[in-house]
Design an enzyme around this catalytic site. Structure first.
Site, short mmCIF file in Angstrom:
data_model
loop_
_atom_site.label_atom_id
_atom_site.label_comp_id
_atom_site.label_asym_id
_atom_site.label_seq_id
_atom_site.Cartn_x
_atom_site.Cartn_y
_atom_site.Cartn_z
N GLU A 1 0.88 -1.32 0.08
CA GLU A 1 0.06 -0.06 -0.05
C GLU A 1 0.92 1.40 -0.20
OE1 GLU A 1 -2.74 -0.23 -0.96
OE2 GLU A 1 -4.12 -0.17 0.55
N THR B 1 -4.83 8.47 -3.41
CA THR B 1 -4.92 8.01 -2.08
C THR B 1 -4.33 9.04 -1.07
OG1 THR B 1 -5.63 5.92 -2.59
CG2 THR B 1 -5.26 6.29 -0.37
N1 HSE Z 1 -8.87 3.90 4.40
C1 HSE Z 1 -8.11 4.27 3.25
C2 HSE Z 1 -8.67 5.79 2.95
C3 HSE Z 1 -8.66 3.44 2.12
O1 HSE Z 1 -9.97 6.06 2.98
O2 HSE Z 1 -7.90 6.64 2.69
C4 HSE Z 1 -8.02 3.84 0.76
O3 HSE Z 1 -7.12 3.03 0.47
#
Ligand code: HSE
Length: 309
Positions: free
Chosen positions: A126, A181
């Site tokens: 990630e 993200t």
């Molecule tokens: N929990 C994470 C976010 C998921 O909302 O940023 C995205 O990878």
């Protein structure tokens, strides 16, 4: 001796509203296929899809690098990736490849890793896309079903989803930034009001109760998030119309899928999911944005689809 292992790992939706970085749900919609083969020297990544092939920029590559180092795996590895999960749309695309790679290497070298260890390795991937490690999507891709993640120390709980739960994901056709993200995490408030945290906590608790009691209506009605969603919704054109249209069409609840920009509506087999999908499409249309509608069930999890000896 095993020479090659192929894994199909599901996409996922993270957060489910109030469970930011804690909840994940594997979706039976798109699957990445990762084949890891003992071959050559070092780690090479092969794909005909539009993904980075450099080790440090590839989610699966980072996972393989870490596993090779920590487990002292000798010899070369080739990672072949067939991407099916749309990348950058809040459906856990990087996580699916990372999970597939961790599971394939575990089987290839007979490492006998437990679920927490697999999630921990997959989470390293990630970093390549989000800039920070969070385990909600990878845990869903590794375990399937609904997952609750506690990241320090890492522990994951899996709950089977209700059989009648159906999701409708609207994937807008918009250009997403490269490090989407990371960008969408930068808009989240650093501090929250106590009353907001109480609302989200109650909703999150009800989501868990909904999964335990197999109550799709309770799950859907509880995806209301008063902390992260208000901070991110401006990044999704037509957000209010998509959400309100879906609710009017009978959805139990609607929220952003992961870090967006896809939106996800929760329903059950008693709902008209096609009508909900059409309503969401209309919502995006109001902002002059086209979208794909994906109606799916939760996924039971990844599968080792081929082992070559
Ligand atoms: N929990 C994470 C976010 C998921 O909302 O940023 C995205 O990878």
């Amino acid at each position: 001796m095993v020479k090659s292992v192929t894994v199909r790992a599901p996409c996922s939706t993270a957060n489910l509203g109030p469970g930011f970085d804690v909840f994940g749900l594997a979706l039976d919609a798109f699957y990445d296929e990762v084949t890891v083969t003992k071959k050559g020297k070092g780690i090479t990544i092969v794909s005909s899809d539009d993904i980075p092939l450099k080790l440090e920029q590839n989610t699966a590559g980072l996972v393989a690098k870490e596993m090779k180092k920590k487990k002292k795996l000798t010899g070369g590895i080739e990672i072949k990736i067939r991407k099916n999960v749309p990348s950058g749309f809040g459906m856990g695309s990087s996580a699916a490849s990372a999970a597939g790679c961790a599971i394939a290497i575990n089987r290839l070298y007979n490492l006998k890793l437990n679920q927490n260890q697999l999630v921990s390795y997959a989470g390293i991937g990630e970093k390549a896309s989000a800039g920070s490690i969070h385990y909600d999507n990878v845990a869903a891709s590794v375990l399937g079903g609904f997952v609750i993640v506690d990241s320090s120390p890492l522990s994951v709980i899996r709950i089977e989803a209700p059989k009648d739960l159906i999701l409708c994901v609207a994937v807008p056709e918009i250009k997403v930034p490269k490090k989407k993200t990371k960008v969408s995490r930068s808009v989240i408030p650093k501090t929250v009001k106590l009353s907001d945290s109480i609302t989200n906590l109650a909703n999150a608790a009800n989501i868990v109760a909904g999964f335990l009691n197999k109550d799709s209506s309770l799950i859907g009605k509880s995806v209301e998030d008063v902390i992260v969603e208000p901070a991110r919704k401006h990044m999704i054109p037509g957000f209010n119309n998509v959400k309100n249209n879906a609710l009017r069409a009978g959805a139990f609840g609607v929220t952003i899928s992961g870090a967006g920009p896809s939106m996800i509506a929760f329903g059950s087999k008693n709902q008209n999911l096609k009508k909900i999908g059409a309503a969401m499409k209309k919502g995006f249309k109001s902002a002059k944005v086209d979208c794909d509608i994906v109606i799916c069930k939760p996924s039971k999890g990844p599968k080792i689809v081929k082992v070559v000896k």
